[in-house]
Design a protein around this motif. Structure first.
Motif, PDB file in Angstrom:
ATOM      1  N   PHE A  86       0.835  -1.200   0.000  1.00  0.00           N
ATOM      2  CA  PHE A  86       0.000   0.000   0.000  1.00  0.00           C
ATOM      3  C   PHE A  86       0.874   1.256   0.000  1.00  0.00           C
ATOM      4  O   PHE A  86       0.614   2.215  -0.725  1.00  0.00           O
ATOM      5  N   GLU A  87       1.918   1.231   0.807  1.00  0.00           N
ATOM      6  CA  GLU A  87       2.830   2.368   0.875  1.00  0.00           C
ATOM      7  C   GLU A  87       3.503   2.599  -0.472  1.00  0.00           C
ATOM      8  O   GLU A  87       3.692   3.738  -0.904  1.00  0.00           O
ATOM      9  N   VAL A  88       3.849   1.538  -1.166  1.00  0.00           N
ATOM     10  CA  VAL A  88       4.457   1.649  -2.489  1.00  0.00           C
ATOM     11  C   VAL A  88       3.459   2.303  -3.454  1.00  0.00           C
ATOM     12  O   VAL A  88       3.820   3.207  -4.221  1.00  0.00           O
ATOM     13  N   LEU A  89       2.205   1.852  -3.419  1.00  0.00           N
ATOM     14  CA  LEU A  89       1.180   2.459  -4.267  1.00  0.00           C
ATOM     15  C   LEU A  89       1.015   3.949  -3.950  1.00  0.00           C
ATOM     16  O   LEU A  89       0.884   4.786  -4.848  1.00  0.00           O
ATOM     17  N   PHE A  90       1.028   4.261  -2.661  1.00  0.00           N
ATOM     18  CA  PHE A  90       0.878   5.647  -2.228  1.00  0.00           C
ATOM     19  C   PHE A  90       2.021   6.504  -2.765  1.00  0.00           C
ATOM     20  O   PHE A  90       1.797   7.540  -3.382  1.00  0.00           O
ATOM     21  N   ARG A  91       3.248   6.062  -2.528  1.00  0.00           N
ATOM     22  CA  ARG A  91       4.413   6.855  -2.953  1.00  0.00           C
ATOM     23  C   ARG A  91       4.491   6.997  -4.470  1.00  0.00           C
ATOM     24  O   ARG A  91       4.867   8.051  -4.985  1.00  0.00           O
ATOM     25  N   LYS A  92       4.126   5.956  -5.164  1.00  0.00           N
ATOM     26  CA  LYS A  92       4.206   5.950  -6.617  1.00  0.00           C
ATOM     27  C   LYS A  92       3.150   6.866  -7.262  1.00  0.00           C
ATOM     28  O   LYS A  92       3.421   7.481  -8.295  1.00  0.00           O
ATOM     29  N   ASN A  93       1.978   6.980  -6.654  1.00  0.00           N
ATOM     30  CA  ASN A  93       0.849   7.663  -7.290  1.00  0.00           C
ATOM     31  C   ASN A  93       0.432   8.976  -6.639  1.00  0.00           C
ATOM     32  O   ASN A  93      -0.385   9.705  -7.207  1.00  0.00           O
ATOM     33  N   HIS A  94       0.951   9.274  -5.476  1.00  0.00           N
ATOM     34  CA  HIS A  94       0.476  10.428  -4.711  1.00  0.00           C
ATOM     35  C   HIS A  94       0.583  11.739  -5.477  1.00  0.00           C
ATOM     36  O   HIS A  94      -0.395  12.487  -5.603  1.00  0.00           O
ATOM     37  N   LYS A  95       1.738  12.070  -6.007  1.00  0.00           N
ATOM     38  CA  LYS A  95       1.927  13.346  -6.698  1.00  0.00           C
ATOM     39  C   LYS A  95       1.041  13.446  -7.945  1.00  0.00           C
ATOM     40  O   LYS A  95       0.425  14.476  -8.196  1.00  0.00           O
ATOM     41  N   PHE A  96       0.986  12.362  -8.706  1.00  0.00           N
ATOM     42  CA  PHE A  96       0.159  12.349  -9.912  1.00  0.00           C
ATOM     43  C   PHE A  96      -1.315  12.567  -9.549  1.00  0.00           C
ATOM     44  O   PHE A  96      -2.007  13.365 -10.183  1.00  0.00           O
ATOM     45  N   LEU A  97      -1.782  11.896  -8.515  1.00  0.00           N
ATOM     46  CA  LEU A  97      -3.184  12.028  -8.116  1.00  0.00           C
ATOM     47  C   LEU A  97      -3.473  13.436  -7.574  1.00  0.00           C
ATOM     48  O   LEU A  97      -4.569  13.962  -7.769  1.00  0.00           O
ATOM     49  N   CYS A  98      -2.492  14.045  -6.923  1.00  0.00           N
ATOM     50  CA  CYS A  98      -2.658  15.428  -6.468  1.00  0.00           C
ATOM     51  C   CYS A  98      -2.818  16.368  -7.664  1.00  0.00           C
ATOM     52  O   CYS A  98      -3.621  17.304  -7.624  1.00  0.00           O
ATOM     53  N   MET A  99      -2.077  16.117  -8.735  1.00  0.00           N
ATOM     54  CA  MET A  99      -2.213  16.937  -9.943  1.00  0.00           C
ATOM     55  C   MET A  99      -3.592  16.730 -10.570  1.00  0.00           C
ATOM     56  O   MET A  99      -4.200  17.686 -11.062  1.00  0.00           O
ATOM     57  N   VAL A 100      -4.076  15.504 -10.554  1.00  0.00           N
ATOM     58  CA  VAL A 100      -5.420  15.229 -11.076  1.00  0.00           C
ATOM     59  C   VAL A 100      -6.447  16.028 -10.274  1.00  0.00           C
ATOM     60  O   VAL A 100      -7.317  16.702 -10.834  1.00  0.00           O
ATOM     61  N   ALA A 101      -6.354  15.965  -8.957  1.00  0.00           N
ATOM     62  CA  ALA A 101      -7.295  16.692  -8.098  1.00  0.00           C
ATOM     63  C   ALA A 101      -7.171  18.201  -8.309  1.00  0.00           C
ATOM     64  O   ALA A 101      -8.177  18.920  -8.305  1.00  0.00           O
ATOM     65  N   MET A 102      -5.948  18.688  -8.509  1.00  0.00           N
ATOM     66  CA  MET A 102      -5.726  20.130  -8.731  1.00  0.00           C
ATOM     67  C   MET A 102      -6.459  20.621  -9.975  1.00  0.00           C
ATOM     68  O   MET A 102      -6.909  21.765 -10.008  1.00  0.00           O
ATOM     69  N   ASP A 103      -6.574  19.776 -11.002  1.00  0.00           N
ATOM     70  CA  ASP A 103      -7.298  20.168 -12.208  1.00  0.00           C
ATOM     71  C   ASP A 103      -8.749  20.526 -11.904  1.00  0.00           C
ATOM     72  O   ASP A 103      -9.361  21.305 -12.619  1.00  0.00           O
ATOM     73  N   TYR A 104      -9.277  19.960 -10.852  1.00  0.00           N
ATOM     74  CA  TYR A 104     -10.680  20.192 -10.498  1.00  0.00           C
ATOM     75  C   TYR A 104     -10.856  21.223  -9.381  1.00  0.00           C
ATOM     76  O   TYR A 104     -11.689  22.111  -9.480  1.00  0.00           O
ATOM     77  N   VAL A 105     -10.088  21.092  -8.300  1.00  0.00           N
ATOM     78  CA  VAL A 105     -10.327  21.923  -7.115  1.00  0.00           C
ATOM     79  C   VAL A 105      -9.493  23.198  -7.087  1.00  0.00           C
ATOM     80  O   VAL A 105      -9.807  24.114  -6.336  1.00  0.00           O
ATOM     81  N   HIS A 106      -8.419  23.263  -7.836  1.00  0.00           N
ATOM     82  CA  HIS A 106      -7.579  24.467  -7.972  1.00  0.00           C
ATOM     83  C   HIS A 106      -7.026  24.989  -6.644  1.00  0.00           C
ATOM     84  O   HIS A 106      -6.853  26.193  -6.475  1.00  0.00           O
ATOM     85  N   ASP A 107      -6.775  24.088  -5.723  1.00  0.00           N
ATOM     86  CA  ASP A 107      -6.197  24.465  -4.430  1.00  0.00           C
ATOM     87  C   ASP A 107      -5.329  23.292  -3.978  1.00  0.00           C
ATOM     88  O   ASP A 107      -5.836  22.182  -3.786  1.00  0.00           O
TER      89      ASP A 107
END
Length: 180
Positions: free
Chosen positions: A14-35
Protein backbone atom coordinates in the motif's frame (compact mmCIF):
# COMPACT_ATOMS: atom_id res chain seq x y z
CA UNK A 1 -1.59 -7.31 -7.58
CA UNK A 2 -4.70 -8.80 -9.04
CA UNK A 3 -6.62 -11.88 -7.97
CA UNK A 4 -5.07 -13.59 -4.98
CA UNK A 5 -2.25 -11.08 -4.57
CA UNK A 6 -4.86 -8.33 -4.43
CA UNK A 7 -6.56 -9.90 -1.40
CA UNK A 8 -3.28 -9.96 0.43
CA UNK A 9 -2.37 -6.26 0.00
CA UNK A 10 0.05 -5.50 2.76
CA UNK A 11 0.85 -2.17 4.32
CA UNK A 12 4.18 -2.18 2.50
CA UNK A 13 2.49 -2.69 -0.87
CA UNK A 14 0.00 0.00 0.00
CA UNK A 15 2.83 2.37 0.87
CA UNK A 16 4.46 1.65 -2.49
CA UNK A 17 1.18 2.46 -4.27
CA UNK A 18 0.88 5.65 -2.23
CA UNK A 19 4.41 6.85 -2.95
CA UNK A 20 4.21 5.95 -6.62
CA UNK A 21 0.85 7.66 -7.29
CA UNK A 22 0.48 10.43 -4.71
CA UNK A 23 1.93 13.35 -6.70
CA UNK A 24 0.16 12.35 -9.91
CA UNK A 25 -3.18 12.03 -8.12
CA UNK A 26 -2.66 15.43 -6.47
CA UNK A 27 -2.21 16.94 -9.94
CA UNK A 28 -5.42 15.23 -11.08
CA UNK A 29 -7.29 16.69 -8.10
CA UNK A 30 -5.73 20.13 -8.73
CA UNK A 31 -7.30 20.17 -12.21
CA UNK A 32 -10.68 20.19 -10.50
CA UNK A 33 -10.33 21.92 -7.12
CA UNK A 34 -7.58 24.47 -7.97
CA UNK A 35 -6.20 24.47 -4.43
CA UNK A 36 -3.13 22.39 -3.48
CA UNK A 37 -4.25 21.85 0.11
CA UNK A 38 -7.70 20.68 -0.90
CA UNK A 39 -6.19 18.49 -3.63
CA UNK A 40 -3.95 16.91 -1.00
CA UNK A 41 -6.97 16.28 1.22
CA UNK A 42 -8.94 14.70 -1.63
CA UNK A 43 -6.08 12.34 -2.45
CA UNK A 44 -5.58 11.56 1.22
CA UNK A 45 -9.29 10.73 1.51
CA UNK A 46 -9.03 8.47 -1.51
CA UNK A 47 -6.12 6.52 -0.05
CA UNK A 48 -7.84 6.16 3.33
CA UNK A 49 -11.00 4.95 1.64
CA UNK A 50 -9.03 2.58 -0.55
CA UNK A 51 -7.17 1.12 2.44
CA UNK A 52 -10.40 0.64 4.38
CA UNK A 53 -12.07 -1.10 1.43
CA UNK A 54 -9.00 -2.86 0.04
CA UNK A 55 -10.58 -6.31 0.45
CA UNK A 56 -13.76 -5.24 -1.38
CA UNK A 57 -12.21 -3.40 -4.31
CA UNK A 58 -11.74 -5.50 -7.42
CA UNK A 59 -9.70 -3.78 -10.08
CA UNK A 60 -10.65 -4.41 -13.71
CA UNK A 61 -8.03 -1.92 -14.85
CA UNK A 62 -4.72 -0.75 -13.47
CA UNK A 63 -4.57 0.80 -10.02
CA UNK A 64 -3.50 4.08 -11.62
CA UNK A 65 -6.61 4.24 -13.84
CA UNK A 66 -8.84 3.29 -10.91
CA UNK A 67 -7.19 5.85 -8.64
CA UNK A 68 -7.36 8.62 -11.27
CA UNK A 69 -11.09 8.02 -11.79
CA UNK A 70 -11.77 7.80 -8.03
CA UNK A 71 -9.87 11.04 -7.32
CA UNK A 72 -11.69 12.77 -10.16
CA UNK A 73 -15.07 11.82 -8.67
CA UNK A 74 -13.97 12.72 -5.13
CA UNK A 75 -12.88 16.14 -6.46
CA UNK A 76 -16.22 16.65 -8.19
CA UNK A 77 -18.04 15.65 -4.99
CA UNK A 78 -15.96 18.17 -3.05
CA UNK A 79 -16.86 20.91 -5.55
CA UNK A 80 -20.57 20.03 -5.30
CA UNK A 81 -20.51 20.06 -1.51
CA UNK A 82 -18.59 23.33 -1.47
CA UNK A 83 -20.98 24.93 -3.95
CA UNK A 84 -23.96 23.89 -1.82
CA UNK A 85 -22.28 25.18 1.33
CA UNK A 86 -21.40 28.47 -0.38
CA UNK A 87 -25.00 28.89 -1.58
CA UNK A 88 -26.26 28.29 1.96
CA UNK A 89 -23.68 30.69 3.40
CA UNK A 90 -24.64 33.31 0.83
CA UNK A 91 -28.32 32.90 1.68
CA UNK A 92 -27.56 33.10 5.40
CA UNK A 93 -25.47 36.23 4.86
CA UNK A 94 -28.30 37.86 2.90
CA UNK A 95 -30.83 36.91 5.57
CA UNK A 96 -28.56 38.27 8.33
CA UNK A 97 -28.02 41.53 6.42
CA UNK A 98 -31.76 41.89 5.87
CA UNK A 99 -32.37 41.24 9.57
CA UNK A 100 -29.83 43.92 10.50
CA UNK A 101 -31.43 46.42 8.10
CA UNK A 102 -34.88 45.57 9.42
CA UNK A 103 -33.66 46.00 13.00
CA UNK A 104 -32.06 49.34 12.13
CA UNK A 105 -35.28 50.52 10.47
CA UNK A 106 -37.27 49.31 13.44
CA UNK A 107 -34.88 51.11 15.81
CA UNK A 108 -35.15 54.32 13.78
CA UNK A 109 -38.92 54.05 13.78
CA UNK A 110 -38.91 53.43 17.53
CA UNK A 111 -36.64 56.43 18.09
CA UNK A 112 -38.89 58.54 15.92
CA UNK A 113 -41.95 57.42 17.90
CA UNK A 114 -40.15 58.17 21.15
CA UNK A 115 -39.22 61.63 19.88
CA UNK A 116 -42.85 62.30 18.95
CA UNK A 117 -44.04 61.10 22.39
CA UNK A 118 -41.48 63.29 24.16
CA UNK A 119 -42.50 66.30 22.10
CA UNK A 120 -46.16 65.57 22.88
CA UNK A 121 -45.33 65.34 26.59
CA UNK A 122 -43.47 68.65 26.45
CA UNK A 123 -46.38 70.23 24.55
CA UNK A 124 -48.76 69.01 27.26
CA UNK A 125 -46.99 71.14 29.88
CA UNK A 126 -48.58 74.50 30.75
CA UNK A 127 -47.34 77.29 28.47
CA UNK A 128 -45.10 79.12 30.96
CA UNK A 129 -43.59 75.87 32.31
CA UNK A 130 -43.01 74.60 28.76
CA UNK A 131 -41.23 77.83 27.76
CA UNK A 132 -38.97 77.66 30.81
CA UNK A 133 -38.27 73.96 30.20
CA UNK A 134 -37.39 74.55 26.52
CA UNK A 135 -35.09 77.45 27.39
CA UNK A 136 -33.29 75.30 29.97
CA UNK A 137 -33.24 71.84 28.33
CA UNK A 138 -32.97 72.73 24.66
CA UNK A 139 -31.39 76.15 24.52
CA UNK A 140 -29.13 75.40 27.52
CA UNK A 141 -29.77 78.70 29.29
CA UNK A 142 -28.93 79.06 32.97
CA UNK A 143 -31.52 79.80 35.66
CA UNK A 144 -30.37 83.41 35.76
CA UNK A 145 -30.60 83.83 31.99
CA UNK A 146 -34.08 82.31 31.93
CA UNK A 147 -35.22 84.54 34.81
CA UNK A 148 -33.95 87.65 32.99
CA UNK A 149 -35.43 86.61 29.65
CA UNK A 150 -38.85 85.75 31.16
CA UNK A 151 -38.82 88.62 33.70
CA UNK A 152 -39.39 86.22 36.62
CA UNK A 153 -37.44 85.30 39.74
CA UNK A 154 -34.79 82.57 39.82
CA UNK A 155 -36.92 80.68 42.39
CA UNK A 156 -39.86 80.67 39.97
CA UNK A 157 -37.55 79.22 37.29
CA UNK A 158 -36.38 76.52 39.73
CA UNK A 159 -39.93 75.69 40.80
CA UNK A 160 -41.26 75.54 37.23
CA UNK A 161 -38.36 73.34 36.09
CA UNK A 162 -38.84 71.00 39.06
CA UNK A 163 -42.54 70.68 38.22
CA UNK A 164 -41.79 70.18 34.52
CA UNK A 165 -39.26 67.42 35.20
CA UNK A 166 -41.60 65.77 37.72
CA UNK A 167 -44.47 65.79 35.22
CA UNK A 168 -42.26 64.47 32.40
CA UNK A 169 -40.83 61.73 34.63
CA UNK A 170 -44.25 60.51 35.65
CA UNK A 171 -45.47 60.55 32.03
CA UNK A 172 -42.29 58.74 30.91
CA UNK A 173 -42.73 56.15 33.64
CA UNK A 174 -46.33 55.67 32.55
CA UNK A 175 -45.16 55.32 28.95
CA UNK A 176 -42.60 52.70 29.91
CA UNK A 177 -45.18 50.75 31.90
CA UNK A 178 -47.65 50.91 29.03
CA UNK A 179 -50.13 53.02 30.96
CA UNK A 180 -49.76 56.17 28.87
Amino acid sequence: MEGEERAALSIIEFEVLFRKNHKFLCMVAMDYVHDPYIAEDVVQDFFISYWQRRDLVQLNTSFEAYARRAVKYKSIDYIRKTATTEKLNTRLTIIEEQAVLYQEQEDQELQHQRYIKIMEMIQSLPQERRNIFILHAMEKLSYTQIAEKQSISINTVKTQLRRAYTALRSKTLGLLMGIF
